[in-house]
Structures are given as C-alpha cells and as structure tokens.
Design a protein around this motif. Structure first.
Motif, PDB file in Angstrom:
ATOM      1  N   ARG A  30      69.858 -21.470  70.588  1.00  0.00           N
ATOM      2  CA  ARG A  30      69.954 -22.931  70.673  1.00  0.00           C
ATOM      3  C   ARG A  30      70.237 -23.403  72.087  1.00  0.00           C
ATOM      4  NH1 ARG A  30      69.099 -26.471  66.817  1.00  0.00           N
ATOM      5  NH2 ARG A  30      69.433 -25.832  64.679  1.00  0.00           N
ATOM      6  N   ALA A  31      71.144 -22.728  72.766  1.00  0.00           N
ATOM      7  CA  ALA A  31      71.462 -23.121  74.142  1.00  0.00           C
ATOM      8  C   ALA A  31      71.797 -21.870  74.932  1.00  0.00           C
ATOM      9  CB  ALA A  31      72.641 -24.090  74.161  1.00  0.00           C
ATOM     10  N   THR A  32      71.026 -21.610  75.965  1.00  0.00           N
ATOM     11  CA  THR A  32      71.259 -20.438  76.814  1.00  0.00           C
ATOM     12  C   THR A  32      71.387 -20.922  78.252  1.00  0.00           C
ATOM     13  OG1 THR A  32      69.732 -19.278  75.332  1.00  0.00           O
ATOM     14  CG2 THR A  32      70.448 -18.104  77.294  1.00  0.00           C
ATOM     15  N   ALA A  33      72.412 -20.441  78.940  1.00  0.00           N
ATOM     16  CA  ALA A  33      72.558 -20.775  80.358  1.00  0.00           C
ATOM     17  C   ALA A  33      71.573 -19.934  81.155  1.00  0.00           C
ATOM     18  CB  ALA A  33      73.990 -20.514  80.817  1.00  0.00           C
ATOM     19  N   MET A  34      70.637 -20.603  81.858  1.00  0.00           N
ATOM     20  CA  MET A  34      69.588 -19.889  82.590  1.00  0.00           C
ATOM     21  C   MET A  34      69.341 -20.568  83.920  1.00  0.00           C
ATOM     22  SD  MET A  34      66.586 -19.027  79.880  1.00  0.00           S
ATOM     23  CE  MET A  34      66.853 -20.327  78.680  1.00  0.00           C
ATOM     24  N   ALA A  35      68.984 -19.784  84.915  1.00  0.00           N
ATOM     25  CA  ALA A  35      68.609 -20.351  86.209  1.00  0.00           C
ATOM     26  C   ALA A  35      67.651 -19.416  86.910  1.00  0.00           C
ATOM     27  CB  ALA A  35      69.848 -20.578  87.073  1.00  0.00           C
ATOM     28  N   MET A  36      66.747 -19.987  87.709  1.00  0.00           N
ATOM     29  CA  MET A  36      65.880 -19.182  88.552  1.00  0.00           C
ATOM     30  C   MET A  36      66.550 -19.059  89.912  1.00  0.00           C
ATOM     31  SD  MET A  36      63.166 -18.164  86.978  1.00  0.00           S
ATOM     32  CE  MET A  36      62.238 -17.528  88.366  1.00  0.00           C
ATOM     33  N   VAL A  37      66.538 -17.850  90.470  1.00  0.00           N
ATOM     34  CA  VAL A  37      67.115 -17.617  91.797  1.00  0.00           C
ATOM     35  C   VAL A  37      66.016 -17.064  92.694  1.00  0.00           C
ATOM     36  CG1 VAL A  37      68.781 -16.273  93.108  1.00  0.00           C
ATOM     37  CG2 VAL A  37      69.437 -17.227  90.903  1.00  0.00           C
ATOM     38  N   LEU A  38      65.786 -17.730  93.819  1.00  0.00           N
ATOM     39  CA  LEU A  38      64.780 -17.273  94.792  1.00  0.00           C
ATOM     40  C   LEU A  38      65.494 -16.979  96.107  1.00  0.00           C
ATOM     41  CD1 LEU A  38      61.749 -16.878  95.558  1.00  0.00           C
ATOM     42  CD2 LEU A  38      61.734 -19.255  96.246  1.00  0.00           C
ATOM     43  N   ALA A  39      65.468 -15.733  96.540  1.00  0.00           N
ATOM     44  CA  ALA A  39      66.180 -15.331  97.750  1.00  0.00           C
ATOM     45  C   ALA A  39      65.583 -16.023  98.977  1.00  0.00           C
ATOM     46  CB  ALA A  39      66.116 -13.815  97.915  1.00  0.00           C
ATOM     47  N   SER A  40      66.438 -16.384  99.915  1.00  0.00           N
ATOM     48  CA  SER A  40      65.965 -16.957 101.179  1.00  0.00           C
ATOM     49  C   SER A  40      65.187 -15.897 101.945  1.00  0.00           C
ATOM     50  CB  SER A  40      67.155 -17.413 102.018  1.00  0.00           C
ATOM     51  OG  SER A  40      67.930 -18.342 101.303  1.00  0.00           O
ATOM     52  N   LEU A  68      65.291 -14.273  87.173  1.00  0.00           N
ATOM     53  CA  LEU A  68      65.746 -15.189  86.128  1.00  0.00           C
ATOM     54  C   LEU A  68      67.146 -14.710  85.745  1.00  0.00           C
ATOM     55  CD1 LEU A  68      64.904 -17.481  84.131  1.00  0.00           C
ATOM     56  CD2 LEU A  68      64.207 -15.695  82.577  1.00  0.00           C
ATOM     57  N   VAL A  69      68.130 -15.591  85.884  1.00  0.00           N
ATOM     58  CA  VAL A  69      69.510 -15.209  85.622  1.00  0.00           C
ATOM     59  C   VAL A  69      69.989 -15.900  84.345  1.00  0.00           C
ATOM     60  CG1 VAL A  69      71.860 -15.216  86.510  1.00  0.00           C
ATOM     61  CG2 VAL A  69      69.959 -14.881  88.072  1.00  0.00           C
ATOM     62  N   LEU A  70      70.476 -15.094  83.403  1.00  0.00           N
ATOM     63  CA  LEU A  70      71.032 -15.631  82.160  1.00  0.00           C
ATOM     64  C   LEU A  70      72.520 -15.311  82.134  1.00  0.00           C
ATOM     65  CD1 LEU A  70      67.963 -14.580  81.490  1.00  0.00           C
ATOM     66  CD2 LEU A  70      68.577 -15.158  79.184  1.00  0.00           C
ATOM     67  N   SER A  71      73.268 -16.109  81.397  1.00  0.00           N
ATOM     68  CA  SER A  71      74.693 -15.833  81.319  1.00  0.00           C
ATOM     69  C   SER A  71      75.241 -16.242  79.970  1.00  0.00           C
ATOM     70  CB  SER A  71      75.445 -16.583  82.421  1.00  0.00           C
ATOM     71  OG  SER A  71      76.823 -16.295  82.325  1.00  0.00           O
ATOM     72  N   GLU A  72      76.047 -15.366  79.417  1.00  0.00           N
ATOM     73  CA  GLU A  72      76.733 -15.721  78.178  1.00  0.00           C
ATOM     74  C   GLU A  72      78.144 -16.203  78.477  1.00  0.00           C
ATOM     75  OE1 GLU A  72      76.468 -12.461  75.463  1.00  0.00           O
ATOM     76  OE2 GLU A  72      74.380 -12.946  74.963  1.00  0.00           O
ATOM     77  N   VAL A  73      78.598 -15.965  79.716  1.00  0.00           N
ATOM     78  CA  VAL A  73      79.950 -16.365  80.109  1.00  0.00           C
ATOM     79  C   VAL A  73      79.967 -17.829  80.530  1.00  0.00           C
ATOM     80  CG1 VAL A  73      81.846 -15.867  81.694  1.00  0.00           C
ATOM     81  CG2 VAL A  73      80.435 -13.999  80.811  1.00  0.00           C
ATOM     82  N   HIS A  74      78.942 -18.224  81.292  1.00  0.00           N
ATOM     83  CA  HIS A  74      78.925 -19.580  81.826  1.00  0.00           C
ATOM     84  C   HIS A  74      78.141 -20.520  80.911  1.00  0.00           C
ATOM     85  CE1 HIS A  74      80.774 -18.313  85.564  1.00  0.00           C
ATOM     86  NE2 HIS A  74      79.965 -17.262  85.540  1.00  0.00           N
ATOM     87  N   ALA A  75      78.522 -21.773  80.914  1.00  0.00           N
ATOM     88  CA  ALA A  75      77.843 -22.782  80.107  1.00  0.00           C
ATOM     89  C   ALA A  75      76.579 -23.241  80.834  1.00  0.00           C
ATOM     90  CB  ALA A  75      78.774 -23.966  79.881  1.00  0.00           C
ATOM     91  N   PRO A  76      75.578 -23.752  80.072  1.00  0.00           N
ATOM     92  CA  PRO A  76      74.358 -24.239  80.720  1.00  0.00           C
ATOM     93  C   PRO A  76      74.646 -25.271  81.807  1.00  0.00           C
ATOM     94  CG  PRO A  76      74.058 -24.171  78.345  1.00  0.00           C
ATOM     95  CD  PRO A  76      75.500 -23.844  78.604  1.00  0.00           C
ATOM     96  N   GLU A  77      75.715 -26.038  81.630  1.00  0.00           N
ATOM     97  CA  GLU A  77      76.024 -27.098  82.598  1.00  0.00           C
ATOM     98  C   GLU A  77      76.580 -26.545  83.905  1.00  0.00           C
ATOM     99  OE1 GLU A  77      77.070 -27.062  79.450  1.00  0.00           O
ATOM    100  OE2 GLU A  77      75.774 -28.619  78.605  1.00  0.00           O
ATOM    101  N   THR A  78      77.174 -25.348  83.860  1.00  0.00           N
ATOM    102  CA  THR A  78      77.896 -24.870  85.042  1.00  0.00           C
ATOM    103  C   THR A  78      77.260 -23.668  85.728  1.00  0.00           C
ATOM    104  OG1 THR A  78      79.287 -23.468  83.637  1.00  0.00           O
ATOM    105  CG2 THR A  78      80.117 -25.673  84.139  1.00  0.00           C
TER     106      THR A  78
END
Lengths: 184, 89
Positions: A30-40, A68-78
């Motif tokens: 239902r809600a997964t904290a996800m972010a794309m990370v692109l190295a400089s 693609l970074v996922l986290s179960e510790v952090h909330a989608p907002e943070t």
C-alpha cells in the motif's frame, strides 16, 4: 482553509475483494518508501558506500551510478530527505514513494511465472538473492529484485501497476496464484 | 527471441528492450563549422551493408546509450560499449 485529502492506491477497486492465499501469492504494497538515487559525476563509489553502509536502506541496481532505494524503516514522507542529508552533494535524490508501486511475488513457482514475461535468466545461479535489474515484463519496464529463493520484488511506475498485475495473472494462468494487498 | 544484445551494464537482453537511434559514425561538427559540414552531418548518410556501428539506448534497462557494432545482414553482434567511453576516443 483546511483540506482533507483521501489517499487512493493505484489498484484500489481492482484487487483486494477476495481474501485468499494460494500456493503463489502476489502482494501489492500500500505504501512503500522509495527514492531514486543518481550519483554525481565521478562520485559513484562514494555514493554507493554511503548507501550500503546504512542498514536502513535496501539498495537496488537500476543503472551505472543509479539505484532504487527502498526502506522499511523510514516513512515515504521522510526517506528522500534522509537520503539527501546522508548523501550530501555526492548524489541526486528523487522521491518515488507515490510514483511507483511495489509488489512481492512469493511461492514455489515464482521464478517460473516471471519467466513467462521476463527475458532474463532467473535461475538462482545467475540471478541470486540480492540481485536486482531493470527488465521488460511484456511491454512494461519494471525493477526486479530477488529477495529470497522463492520471492521477488517488482517495482513499477504507478500508472502501469494495474496492467502489470493483469499481465502477471496471465503469466500465472497455469500456476496457482492469488493477488491481494499486503496489508488489508 | 533471436536478437540478443549484451549490455555492458545489464547483461544479455532481447532487442525489444532497446531503442535504435541510428548510425554512430558521423561526428557532430563544431557549432561554427561551415554549412557544408553541417549539411553532411544532418542529412547525408551512407547505406552500408555488413558491419555497422549504431547508437542503441537500453530504454527498458539501464537507460544508457550504447554503441553496438553489428552486421546488418546477419545481425551478428561484434561489440557493445557504453557511448560515454566513446567521448574519450
């Protein structure tokens, strides 16, 4: 003026009507904290080191210097803010928590079901636990990761989630598959 | 799937995952180059048979631009490299 916003999942109304669990199960998160990370430029090893050093993040290969970074510790907002603080200017971070949908396919036939639509060798020797890859599942691009011998995580663009679930149902026609939200 | 491309980042993948831009041999002239040089670069293409160098993008995978050297008659693929490495050539 205050507004009330009602969060609707991309698959609300299409799955979740029947609560059943068969041998193979596709769970839609239902809600997964996800972010794309692109190295400089030139800072790939540094960014990779920061990501791997922290156990809070699940890092999946997307491209060279891109994860693609996922986290179960952090909330989608943070999550995106947390990554931004840790990585500094070593990488660019784009929040994807509401842009993508995460699904988990578990079961003894998981690899066989995926093999009906994915053109990479999913044998445990060539696609071991922890390996991730961007692959084409029929005509939809997904990030596929093996999380255990019998389970795979798929991350797909939100608007393709319904089509992907339909595709997986077809791919699993000769196997026993149930589909439901991960948390009801 | 007959046509397989070995992406240097993702491994062997079917051609359906790629988009083809075309010939990789013309080199972009400088911005102040003559009109003839720009006309050549934009419009004139040879139509070779056999071994060609092309720009392919792995759109469904790592999304990187690749240089694929292949035979356009037999589709034998000789080499696949990341286009970023071509900049130094």
């Amino acid at each position: 003026m205050a507004y009330d916003y009602h969060a609707v999942h991309a698959l609300d109304g299409t799955i979740g009507a029947i609560a059943e669990r068969r041998a193979n199960h596709l769970a839609v998160h239902r809600a997964t904290a996800m972010a794309m990370v692109l190295a400089s430029p030139g800072r790939v090893p540094e960014a990779a080191g920061i990501l791997v050093a922290n156990g809070d993040f699940e890092v999946r290969f997307s491209g060279p210097g891109e994860w693609l970074v996922l986290s179960e510790v952090h909330a989608p907002e943070t999550l995106a803010a947390e990554l931004g603080v840790r990585l500094g200017d070593a990488a660019f971070v784009i929040d994807q928590s509401h842009g993508r949908v995460a699904l988990t396919l578990t079961g003894p036939d998981a690899a066989r079901i995926l093999a009906n639509g994915v053109a990479v060798d999913l044998h445990a020797d060539s696609f071991p636990v922890g390996r991730a890859a961007n692959v084409l599942c029929h005509h939809i691009s997904v990030n596929l990761a093996r999380t255990s011998a019998q389970s795979f995580d798929l991350v797909v663009m939100r608007s393709f989630a319904e089509a992907l679930v339909d595709d997986i149902k077809v791919m699993a026609r000769s196997h026993d598959l149930s589909v439901d939200f991960a948390t009801r | 799937m007959a046509s397989l491309i070995s992406c240097p980042h993702c491994g062997t993948r079917p051609k359906e995952e790629f988009a083809i831009r075309g010939d990789a041999t013309p080199l972009r002239p400088s911005s102040m180059a003559s009109d003839e040089a720009w006309h050549d670069y934009v419009h004139l293409r040879t139509n070779p048979r056999g071994r060609v160098r092309e720009h392919w993008q792995h759109v469904a995978g790592c999304r990187r631009w690749l240089v694929v050297e292949r035979d356009n008659l037999s589709h034998a693929v000789f080499s696949v490299t990341d286009a970023a490495t071509e900049v130094d050539r």
